[in-house]
Design a protein around this motif. Sequence first.
Motif, mmCIF file in Angstrom:
data_model
loop_
_atom_site.group_PDB
_atom_site.id
_atom_site.type_symbol
_atom_site.label_atom_id
_atom_site.label_comp_id
_atom_site.label_asym_id
_atom_site.label_seq_id
_atom_site.Cartn_x
_atom_site.Cartn_y
_atom_site.Cartn_z
ATOM 1 N N ILE A 183 3.569 19.570 37.322
ATOM 2 C CA ILE A 183 4.814 20.294 37.007
ATOM 3 C C ILE A 183 5.078 20.133 35.503
ATOM 4 C CG2 ILE A 183 7.333 20.250 37.300
ATOM 5 C CD1 ILE A 183 6.014 21.623 39.682
ATOM 6 N N ALA A 184 4.868 18.915 34.986
ATOM 7 C CA ALA A 184 5.052 18.674 33.544
ATOM 8 C C ALA A 184 4.077 19.523 32.725
ATOM 9 C CB ALA A 184 4.855 17.194 33.231
ATOM 10 N N ALA A 185 2.890 19.785 33.293
ATOM 11 C CA ALA A 185 1.869 20.569 32.569
ATOM 12 C C ALA A 185 2.167 22.065 32.600
ATOM 13 C CB ALA A 185 0.493 20.288 33.171
ATOM 14 N N GLY A 186 3.133 22.476 33.421
ATOM 15 C CA GLY A 186 3.507 23.892 33.395
ATOM 16 C C GLY A 186 3.337 24.660 34.694
ATOM 17 N N ALA A 187 3.039 23.961 35.799
ATOM 18 C CA ALA A 187 2.944 24.674 37.085
ATOM 19 C C ALA A 187 4.349 24.989 37.603
ATOM 20 C CB ALA A 187 2.198 23.825 38.109
ATOM 21 N N GLU A 216 11.077 14.860 37.905
ATOM 22 C CA GLU A 216 10.323 15.324 36.737
ATOM 23 C C GLU A 216 11.087 16.455 36.030
ATOM 24 O OE1 GLU A 216 7.528 14.233 35.254
ATOM 25 O OE2 GLU A 216 7.864 15.830 33.767
ATOM 26 N N ILE A 217 11.620 17.376 36.809
ATOM 27 C CA ILE A 217 12.317 18.520 36.233
ATOM 28 C C ILE A 217 13.595 18.086 35.517
ATOM 29 C CG2 ILE A 217 13.631 20.614 36.858
ATOM 30 C CD1 ILE A 217 11.416 21.078 38.986
ATOM 31 N N ARG A 218 14.307 17.153 36.148
ATOM 32 C CA ARG A 218 15.556 16.669 35.534
ATOM 33 C C ARG A 218 15.278 15.801 34.304
ATOM 34 N NH1 ARG A 218 16.943 14.384 40.424
ATOM 35 N NH2 ARG A 218 17.576 15.965 41.920
ATOM 36 N N GLY A 219 14.024 15.276 34.215
ATOM 37 C CA GLY A 219 13.654 14.434 33.075
ATOM 38 C C GLY A 219 14.136 13.032 33.311
#
Length: 219
Positions: A183-187, A216-219
């Motif tokens: 997800i961090a890589a852009g998926a 991950e999205i929320r950081g």
Amino acid sequence: MEKNTHMILALDITDREEALKIAEDVWEFVDAIKVGYPLILATGLGIIRELAEFTPVIADFKVADIPNTNRLICDQVFEAGADAVIAQGFTGRDSLDACVEIASEYRKDVFVVSEMSHPGGADFMQPVAEAIAKMALEAGAFGLVAPATRPERVKKIRKIIGDKLTIISPGVGAQGGRASDVIAAGADWVIVGRSIYKAKFPKEAARQIAEEIQDEIRG
Ligand code: U5P
């Protein structure tokens, strides 16, 4: 396809009752269910409509034939109630155009495999993956399938397509990839099969991966 949980369940089991039970168990943690040859060959195409009661269904037939045959396959898939089909890209632009043409008639989507997630995916597909990504963009596909086992490749593909196409990414869990990394890589979505449907408590397994993604999205 809505992007809420960023997760797609790969339902590669061959028993109809078990498949429906798992779908009912985990649907709230996934944005779509992906079905392929194992489930469809075992239970028939009608399972797509049954699963579509829970979530949108992606038909992973990795369509890879001449344009006319691709057209016939996609017709069957969308007639059966699928929201999207997965096609291979290596068969070339005319074959992909045939899938996109039928999908647009039904107002449905096509995902194109750029590079597969297993080790052998690096043998022949990786060297042409970027060209396939460009072709998918030009052909008007909805998204690409890129490997969660190689987040750096997902990053590269994201650079090529910008935000014009989506990326769905298999290879999380059983194949060694991590949901948060890809997800961090852009998926946009990770695809998870065995780590959920083979878990002792599939719902709990799905919840955990969904939480990892949200963190991950929320950081
Ligand atoms: N899939 C991959 N890698 C690809 C393309 C598709 O694993 O490059 C599919 C598999 O066929 C399976 C799912 O349906 O994604 C991954 O399942 P699992 O390894 O999470 O059990």
